[in-house]
Write a protein that holds these residues in place. Structure first.
Motif, PDB file in Angstrom:
ATOM      1  N   MET A  36      67.687  36.792  45.284  1.00 45.55           N
ATOM      2  CA  MET A  36      69.092  37.061  45.494  1.00 45.55           C
ATOM      3  C   MET A  36      69.324  37.666  46.876  1.00 45.55           C
ATOM      4  O   MET A  36      69.926  37.042  47.726  1.00 45.55           O
ATOM      5  CB  MET A  36      69.590  37.992  44.392  1.00 45.55           C
ATOM      6  CG  MET A  36      71.058  38.261  44.462  1.00 45.55           C
ATOM      7  SD  MET A  36      71.597  39.229  43.049  1.00 45.55           S
ATOM      8  CE  MET A  36      72.134  40.672  43.898  1.00 45.55           C
ATOM      9  N   LEU A  37      68.856  38.908  47.132  1.00 48.53           N
ATOM     10  CA  LEU A  37      69.041  39.523  48.449  1.00 48.53           C
ATOM     11  C   LEU A  37      68.072  38.902  49.449  1.00 48.53           C
ATOM     12  O   LEU A  37      66.931  38.605  49.116  1.00 48.53           O
ATOM     13  CB  LEU A  37      68.789  41.037  48.379  1.00 48.53           C
ATOM     14  CG  LEU A  37      69.688  41.840  47.448  1.00 48.53           C
ATOM     15  CD1 LEU A  37      69.298  43.305  47.494  1.00 48.53           C
ATOM     16  CD2 LEU A  37      71.146  41.665  47.813  1.00 48.53           C
ATOM     17  N   GLN A  38      68.537  38.748  50.694  1.00 48.27           N
ATOM     18  CA  GLN A  38      67.703  38.154  51.730  1.00 48.27           C
ATOM     19  C   GLN A  38      67.316  39.141  52.809  1.00 48.27           C
ATOM     20  O   GLN A  38      66.233  39.075  53.348  1.00 48.27           O
ATOM     21  CB  GLN A  38      68.431  36.969  52.365  1.00 48.27           C
ATOM     22  CG  GLN A  38      68.684  35.859  51.394  1.00 48.27           C
ATOM     23  CD  GLN A  38      69.475  34.742  52.039  1.00 48.27           C
ATOM     24  OE1 GLN A  38      70.251  34.958  52.961  1.00 48.27           O
ATOM     25  NE2 GLN A  38      69.284  33.537  51.527  1.00 48.27           N
ATOM     26  N   ALA A  39      68.220  40.054  53.157  1.00 47.72           N
ATOM     27  CA  ALA A  39      67.964  41.006  54.238  1.00 47.72           C
ATOM     28  C   ALA A  39      69.113  42.005  54.267  1.00 47.72           C
ATOM     29  O   ALA A  39      70.139  41.793  53.626  1.00 47.72           O
ATOM     30  CB  ALA A  39      67.876  40.285  55.586  1.00 47.72           C
ATOM     31  N   ILE A  40      68.934  43.076  55.023  1.00 50.27           N
ATOM     32  CA  ILE A  40      70.052  43.976  55.290  1.00 50.27           C
ATOM     33  C   ILE A  40      70.870  43.339  56.413  1.00 50.27           C
ATOM     34  O   ILE A  40      70.326  42.992  57.463  1.00 50.27           O
ATOM     35  CB  ILE A  40      69.560  45.373  55.692  1.00 50.27           C
ATOM     36  CG1 ILE A  40      68.876  46.028  54.487  1.00 50.27           C
ATOM     37  CG2 ILE A  40      70.709  46.235  56.204  1.00 50.27           C
ATOM     38  CD1 ILE A  40      68.235  47.348  54.782  1.00 50.27           C
ATOM     39  N   HIS A  41      72.163  43.173  56.190  1.00 55.32           N
ATOM     40  CA  HIS A  41      73.010  42.512  57.176  1.00 55.32           C
ATOM     41  C   HIS A  41      73.472  43.479  58.259  1.00 55.32           C
ATOM     42  O   HIS A  41      73.374  43.182  59.444  1.00 55.32           O
ATOM     43  CB  HIS A  41      74.216  41.869  56.491  1.00 55.32           C
ATOM     44  CG  HIS A  41      75.046  41.049  57.409  1.00 55.32           C
ATOM     45  ND1 HIS A  41      76.154  41.544  58.053  1.00 55.32           N
ATOM     46  CD2 HIS A  41      74.908  39.767  57.808  1.00 55.32           C
ATOM     47  CE1 HIS A  41      76.676  40.593  58.806  1.00 55.32           C
ATOM     48  NE2 HIS A  41      75.946  39.510  58.682  1.00 55.32           N
ATOM     49  N   HIS A  42      73.995  44.652  57.863  1.00 57.53           N
ATOM     50  CA  HIS A  42      74.445  45.637  58.846  1.00 57.53           C
ATOM     51  C   HIS A  42      74.651  46.981  58.164  1.00 57.53           C
ATOM     52  O   HIS A  42      74.678  47.067  56.950  1.00 57.53           O
ATOM     53  CB  HIS A  42      75.740  45.191  59.543  1.00 57.53           C
ATOM     54  CG  HIS A  42      76.928  45.195  58.646  1.00 57.53           C
ATOM     55  ND1 HIS A  42      77.280  44.112  57.874  1.00 57.53           N
ATOM     56  CD2 HIS A  42      77.836  46.165  58.358  1.00 57.53           C
ATOM     57  CE1 HIS A  42      78.364  44.402  57.175  1.00 57.53           C
ATOM     58  NE2 HIS A  42      78.716  45.654  57.439  1.00 57.53           N
ATOM     59  N   ILE A  43      74.804  47.988  58.961  1.00 60.87           N
ATOM     60  CA  ILE A  43      75.121  49.336  58.511  1.00 60.87           C
ATOM     61  C   ILE A  43      76.450  49.708  59.154  1.00 60.87           C
ATOM     62  O   ILE A  43      76.627  49.524  60.363  1.00 60.87           O
ATOM     63  CB  ILE A  43      74.025  50.326  58.925  1.00 60.87           C
ATOM     64  CG1 ILE A  43      72.724  49.975  58.201  1.00 60.87           C
ATOM     65  CG2 ILE A  43      74.413  51.756  58.624  1.00 60.87           C
ATOM     66  CD1 ILE A  43      71.559  49.867  59.077  1.00 60.87           C
ATOM     67  N   ALA A  44      77.388  50.220  58.371  1.00 61.36           N
ATOM     68  CA  ALA A  44      78.700  50.613  58.892  1.00 61.36           C
ATOM     69  C   ALA A  44      78.730  52.123  59.094  1.00 61.36           C
ATOM     70  O   ALA A  44      78.341  52.872  58.205  1.00 61.36           O
ATOM     71  CB  ALA A  44      79.805  50.183  57.932  1.00 61.36           C
ATOM     72  N   VAL A  45      79.196  52.537  60.266  1.00 60.26           N
ATOM     73  CA  VAL A  45      79.281  53.956  60.616  1.00 60.26           C
ATOM     74  C   VAL A  45      80.707  54.242  61.057  1.00 60.26           C
ATOM     75  O   VAL A  45      81.258  53.530  61.907  1.00 60.26           O
ATOM     76  CB  VAL A  45      78.304  54.298  61.772  1.00 60.26           C
ATOM     77  CG1 VAL A  45      78.478  55.729  62.232  1.00 60.26           C
ATOM     78  CG2 VAL A  45      76.863  54.022  61.358  1.00 60.26           C
ATOM     79  N   ILE A  46      81.311  55.289  60.473  1.00 57.74           N
ATOM     80  CA  ILE A  46      82.638  55.732  60.895  1.00 57.74           C
ATOM     81  C   ILE A  46      82.453  56.961  61.765  1.00 57.74           C
ATOM     82  O   ILE A  46      81.771  57.905  61.371  1.00 57.74           O
ATOM     83  CB  ILE A  46      83.540  56.061  59.690  1.00 57.74           C
ATOM     84  CG1 ILE A  46      83.755  54.808  58.840  1.00 57.74           C
ATOM     85  CG2 ILE A  46      84.881  56.638  60.161  1.00 57.74           C
ATOM     86  CD1 ILE A  46      84.475  55.077  57.524  1.00 57.74           C
ATOM     87  N   CYS A  47      83.052  56.937  62.943  1.00 59.28           N
ATOM     88  CA  CYS A  47      82.886  58.051  63.883  1.00 59.28           C
ATOM     89  C   CYS A  47      84.194  58.803  64.065  1.00 59.28           C
ATOM     90  O   CYS A  47      85.266  58.282  63.782  1.00 59.28           O
ATOM     91  CB  CYS A  47      82.372  57.535  65.226  1.00 59.28           C
ATOM     92  SG  CYS A  47      83.476  56.388  66.052  1.00 59.28           S
ATOM     93  N   SER A  48      84.090  60.032  64.548  1.00 63.14           N
ATOM     94  CA  SER A  48      85.294  60.838  64.772  1.00 63.14           C
ATOM     95  C   SER A  48      85.821  60.703  66.190  1.00 63.14           C
ATOM     96  O   SER A  48      87.006  60.899  66.438  1.00 63.14           O
ATOM     97  CB  SER A  48      85.008  62.315  64.472  1.00 63.14           C
ATOM     98  OG  SER A  48      84.037  62.814  65.371  1.00 63.14           O
ATOM     99  N   ASP A  49      84.951  60.370  67.142  1.00 64.83           N
ATOM    100  CA  ASP A  49      85.330  60.207  68.552  1.00 64.83           C
ATOM    101  C   ASP A  49      84.741  58.881  69.019  1.00 64.83           C
ATOM    102  O   ASP A  49      83.558  58.797  69.354  1.00 64.83           O
ATOM    103  CB  ASP A  49      84.795  61.378  69.379  1.00 64.83           C
ATOM    104  CG  ASP A  49      85.186  61.307  70.842  1.00 64.83           C
ATOM    105  OD1 ASP A  49      85.294  60.186  71.397  1.00 64.83           O
ATOM    106  OD2 ASP A  49      85.359  62.377  71.448  1.00 64.83           O
ATOM    107  N   TYR A  50      85.569  57.851  69.007  1.00 66.57           N
ATOM    108  CA  TYR A  50      85.089  56.491  69.263  1.00 66.57           C
ATOM    109  C   TYR A  50      84.376  56.362  70.606  1.00 66.57           C
ATOM    110  O   TYR A  50      83.272  55.805  70.673  1.00 66.57           O
ATOM    111  CB  TYR A  50      86.257  55.498  69.168  1.00 66.57           C
ATOM    112  CG  TYR A  50      85.836  54.079  69.442  1.00 66.57           C
ATOM    113  CD1 TYR A  50      85.086  53.383  68.511  1.00 66.57           C
ATOM    114  CD2 TYR A  50      86.171  53.457  70.634  1.00 66.57           C
ATOM    115  CE1 TYR A  50      84.677  52.081  68.764  1.00 66.57           C
ATOM    116  CE2 TYR A  50      85.772  52.163  70.890  1.00 66.57           C
ATOM    117  CZ  TYR A  50      85.015  51.474  69.959  1.00 66.57           C
ATOM    118  OH  TYR A  50      84.610  50.193  70.212  1.00 66.57           O
ATOM    119  N   GLU A  51      84.964  56.828  71.678  1.00 57.02           N
ATOM    120  CA  GLU A  51      84.353  56.660  73.005  1.00 57.02           C
ATOM    121  C   GLU A  51      83.017  57.388  73.099  1.00 57.02           C
ATOM    122  O   GLU A  51      82.062  56.869  73.667  1.00 57.02           O
ATOM    123  CB  GLU A  51      85.301  57.111  74.109  1.00 57.02           C
ATOM    124  CG  GLU A  51      86.507  56.200  74.294  1.00 57.02           C
ATOM    125  CD  GLU A  51      86.152  54.747  74.602  1.00 57.02           C
ATOM    126  OE1 GLU A  51      85.144  54.489  75.302  1.00 57.02           O
ATOM    127  OE2 GLU A  51      86.877  53.852  74.117  1.00 57.02           O
TER     128      GLU A  51
END
Length: 127
Positions: free
Chosen positions: A1-16
């Motif tokens: 079923m699973l093939q790989a980890i596609h991505h990790i999502a990170v939410i930041c407080s200071d984008y720049e």
């Protein structure tokens, strides 16, 4: 079923600040950057050695999340390195503080922890 980890999502407080950390200090490559007006949010797709790995998001006033390594939930994000001493020295030139290098008692590999600008625990693991 699973093939790989596609991505990790990170939410930041200071984008720049986080964009600079992940691209200029850690060396991830920008695939695409989108500003989503309806969400007042940036979405930055980042790759490591050509492989899509991280989505960096900004949102207005995101609530803080406990990020101590022993907190419930995702413990940390680990990056493989070939030379941990060289990687630690690189981080230090950018004023990124790392913990002392330790040895995994099961694999005998060296590793250390540090944090991103929002305190997200990150690890370097020597291959």
């Amino acid at each position: 079923m699973l093939q790989a980890i596609h991505h990790i999502a990170v939410i930041c407080s200071d984008y720049e600040r986080s964009k600079q950390f992940y691209t200029e200090i850690l060396g991830l490559e920008i695939i695409r950057e989108v500003y989503r007006l309806e969400r007042k949010s940036y979405k930055l797709d980042l790759a490591l050695n050509g492989q899509y790995v991280i989505e960096l998001f900004s949102f207005p006033d995101p609530p803080p999340r406990s990020s101590q390594p022993e907190a419930n939930g995702l413990r940390h994000l680990a990056f493989a390195v070939s030379d941990i001493d060289k990687a630690v020295a690189h981080l230090k030139t950018h004023d990124v503080i790392t913990e002392p290098v330790r040895i995994d008692p099961h694999t005998e590999k060296r590793f250390t922890f540090f944090t991103d600008p929002d305190g997200l625990p990150l690890e370097l693991y020597e291959q």
